[in-house]
Design an enzyme around this catalytic site. Structure first.
Site, PDB file in Angstrom:
ATOM      1  N   GLU A 105      11.567  15.765  13.850  1.00 16.18           N
ATOM      2  CA  GLU A 105      11.736  15.723  12.400  1.00 16.18           C
ATOM      3  C   GLU A 105      10.857  16.788  11.750  1.00 16.18           C
ATOM      4  O   GLU A 105       9.668  16.868  12.043  1.00 16.18           O
ATOM      5  CB  GLU A 105      11.334  14.328  11.888  1.00 16.18           C
TER       6      GLU A 105
ATOM      7  N   GLU B 292      11.075   1.084   8.987  1.00 20.83           N
ATOM      8  CA  GLU B 292      11.995   2.107   8.455  1.00 20.83           C
ATOM      9  C   GLU B 292      11.355   3.451   8.760  1.00 20.83           C
ATOM     10  O   GLU B 292      10.411   3.855   8.079  1.00 20.83           O
ATOM     11  CB  GLU B 292      12.141   1.953   6.936  1.00 20.83           C
TER      12      GLU B 292
ATOM     13  N   LYS C  52       0.843  -1.198   0.000  1.00 21.60           N
ATOM     14  CA  LYS C  52       0.000   0.000   0.000  1.00 21.60           C
ATOM     15  C   LYS C  52       0.872   1.239   0.000  1.00 21.60           C
ATOM     16  O   LYS C  52       1.724   1.418   0.853  1.00 21.60           O
ATOM     17  CB  LYS C  52      -0.897   0.042   1.238  1.00 21.60           C
TER      18      LYS C  52
ATOM     19  N   CYS D  72      14.089  10.816   4.532  1.00 23.98           N
ATOM     20  CA  CYS D  72      14.259  10.269   5.890  1.00 23.98           C
ATOM     21  C   CYS D  72      15.678  10.488   6.394  1.00 23.98           C
ATOM     22  O   CYS D  72      15.892  10.677   7.578  1.00 23.98           O
ATOM     23  CB  CYS D  72      13.906   8.794   5.906  1.00 23.98           C
TER      24      CYS D  72
END
Ligand code: NAD
Length: 507
Positions: free
Chosen positions: A398, A263, A188, A297
């Site tokens: 982040e 991840e 997905k 990332c």
């Protein structure tokens, strides 16, 4: 009713033979039955397609198809599987131009960036093609009359869930090792960027994988994604995305129980010592944070600069950052395109404002570039914040945007302490001409990937993954195959008159 803009419709027709957004399941397209979702062009802010969330029924059909196709795939010889995977690489190369254009339009990533993507995707399948016939077990010299050997067998059906920042890359990064190890896949994509990965499902089948081995679902996380994790056929959850959603998915997987590969995000430190080649370090610092508009990332979002060179670095960095061409992603001169979506743009702007309120100094950026002021697109200028302290949210959380926080240090120990002052551990880098220092930093910084006088290079051949809050498991290199297989230990009695007793035999 599904609506779609002209250019996207043309590309989908060329690549998929369809011009609406549906899930690709068992070799055909299935409409969703859930809520209406929309796709927005990040460069203009206008909706270019709508579709329905796939929902649990579509997921169930995909999981059943993957289960059946996996048996067919595993029954082939390892060499046959390798040849098909090599052909997937060839198919991707053959469709490179429309694929990279579709990725560019649907994510907002500049064409100068997505143009090279299909080549990297093809490499992923080619690399794992070579592994298909090299997944071997061991013969273990047990102290008994048995022959004991191991087999590394597929999990069966794996659920893979990926984010919006680099959908084509993350799709291939996950699908290639999964099918190399003999698994079926239900994948997905982010509900914001499902298009390019639908093409990968189609190209895998064109190349010869059994129908239903790679199913690509267009749907939302809490509905469709959760149904994928919960489906009884799913034997492994592979998740690429935020730490928050990753924790929820791992907790859900643990209830079955089944394994997970996570991840997740990062807050990576890019460390510049006074002995570095400063001009190169400044170029590296820009690439580390501004490539993909900071939506990466591994972005080097914290620049740690030794005090002796702080002013020189900031002067050069600020001047160079203000010159980076920001513009329409389809323009070959553009190096920074728009942020992918409106929510992300608001989050970035709010974090920058909070940082300046907390005492950080805005050296450049911090708003939409003037030249794009009239555009409805989600543009944000490359931003450098100096005077950032470790306690500020901008240094800890982040941002996932083109925002660089600069912190200073005096000593090597201080640099290590600052670099490790985060629960994340995805990546890091050091710029120095002292070879001993380079290796000391590579050892002491807690991160799954570390660069010396470089930033952002990754390759399918090398293991990639996080420490700490950045996740666990590895998604590339030989190590990924461990996640996608389970080891069976086989004991064969070889004695002429074996003693078969109760209890565990000494082995
Ligand atoms: P996100 O966590 O919001 O969503 C990622 C995916 O998870 C999407 O497909 C979403 O639909 C799905 N999802 C969300 N909640 C779910 C749930 N409860 N159940 C099942 N599925 C669910 O992340 P995002 O905003 O799309 O992506 C940005 C994040 O991804 C950043 O934190 C970035 O660092 C991270 N990322 C990590 C890597 C890596 O390899 N470590 C690579 C790219 C991006």
């Amino acid at each position: 009713m599904t609506a779609i803009s002209n250019r996207v419709a043309e590309l989908l027709q060329e690549l998929l033979g369809a011009s609406s957004v549906q899930s690709y399941v068992a070799g055909g397209f299935l409409p969703g039955t859930g809520d209406e979702l929309s796709l927005t062009d990040p460069a203009t802010g206008s909706v270019f397609a709508t579709y329905r969330d796939a929902g649990a029924d579509v997921v169930a059909q995909a999981a059943d198809a993957a289960e059946a196709a996996q048996r067919e795939w595993w029954a082939k010889t390892a060499s046959e599987r390798g040849r098909v995977m090599f052909e997937i690489g060839r198919q991707i190369r053959a469709h490179a131009a429309p694929l990279s254009e579709l990725e560019c339009i649907s994510t907002g990533r500049p064409i100068c960036d997505t143009g090279g993507e299909p080549g990297r995707m093809a490499e992923m399948f080619e690399y794992y093609a070579g592994w298909c016939d090299k997944i071997t077990g061991d013969v273990i010299p047990v102290p008994s009359t048995h022959l004991n050997y191991t087999r590394h067998e597929p999990i069966g059906v794996v659920a893979q869930i990926t984010p919006w920042n680099a959908p084509l890359f993350t799709c291939c990064w996950q699908v290639a090792p999964a099918i190399c190890a003999g698994n079926g896949v239900v994948l997905k994509l982010s509900e914001l960027t499902p298009l390019s990965s639908l093409v990968i499902g189609v190209l895998c089948e064109k190349a010869g994988v059994p129908r239903g081995l790679v199913n690509v679902i267009a749907g939302a996380g809490p509905t469709t994604g959760q149904a994928m994790i919960d489906h009884p056929a799913t034997g492994l959850a592979v998740f690429v995305g935020s730490a928050q959603a990753g924790s929820a998915i791992a907790a859900r997987a643990a209830l079955k129980p089944m394994g997970a590969v996570l991840e997740l995000g990062g807050k990576s430190a890019n460390i510049v010592f006074g002995d570095a080649d400063i001009d190169r370090a400044v170029i590296g610092a820009q690439a580390a944070i501004f490539a993909s508009c900071g939506q990466s990332c591994v972005a080097g979002s914290r620049l740690l600069v030794q005090r002796s060179v702080h002013d020189e670095v900031i002067e050069k960095l600020t001047a160079a950052s203000a010159r980076i061409p920001v513009g329409m992603p389809t323009d070959p001169a553009t190096q920074i395109g728009p942020v992918n979506n409106a929510a992300q743009l608001s989050k970035i702007d709010a974090m920058v404002r909070a940082a300046t309120s907390a005492g950080a100094y805005l050296a450049t950026g911090g708003a939409k570039p003037d030249a794009l002021a009239d555009s409805g697109g989600y543009f944000y200028a490359p931003t450098v914040l100096t005077g950032v302290t470790p306690d500020m949210a901008i240094a800890r959380e982040e941002v996932f945007g083109p925002v660089l926080s600069v912190l200073t240090f005096e000593t090597e120990d201080e640099a290590v302490a600052l670099a490790n002052d985060t629960p994340y551990g995805l990546a890091g880098a050091v710029w120095t001409q002292d070879v001993g220092r380079a290796h000391r930093m590579a050892e002491k910084v807690r991160a799954g990937t570390f660069w010396v006088n470089s930033y952002k290079t990754i390759n399918v051949m090398s293991p990639f993954g996080g420490f700490g809050r950045s996740g666990y498991g590895r998604s590339s290199g030989r190590e990924a195959l461990a996640a996608y297989t389970q080891t069976k230990s086989v004991w064969v009695e070889t004695a002429e008159n074996p003693v078969i007793g109760f209890g565990y035999a000494p082995g």
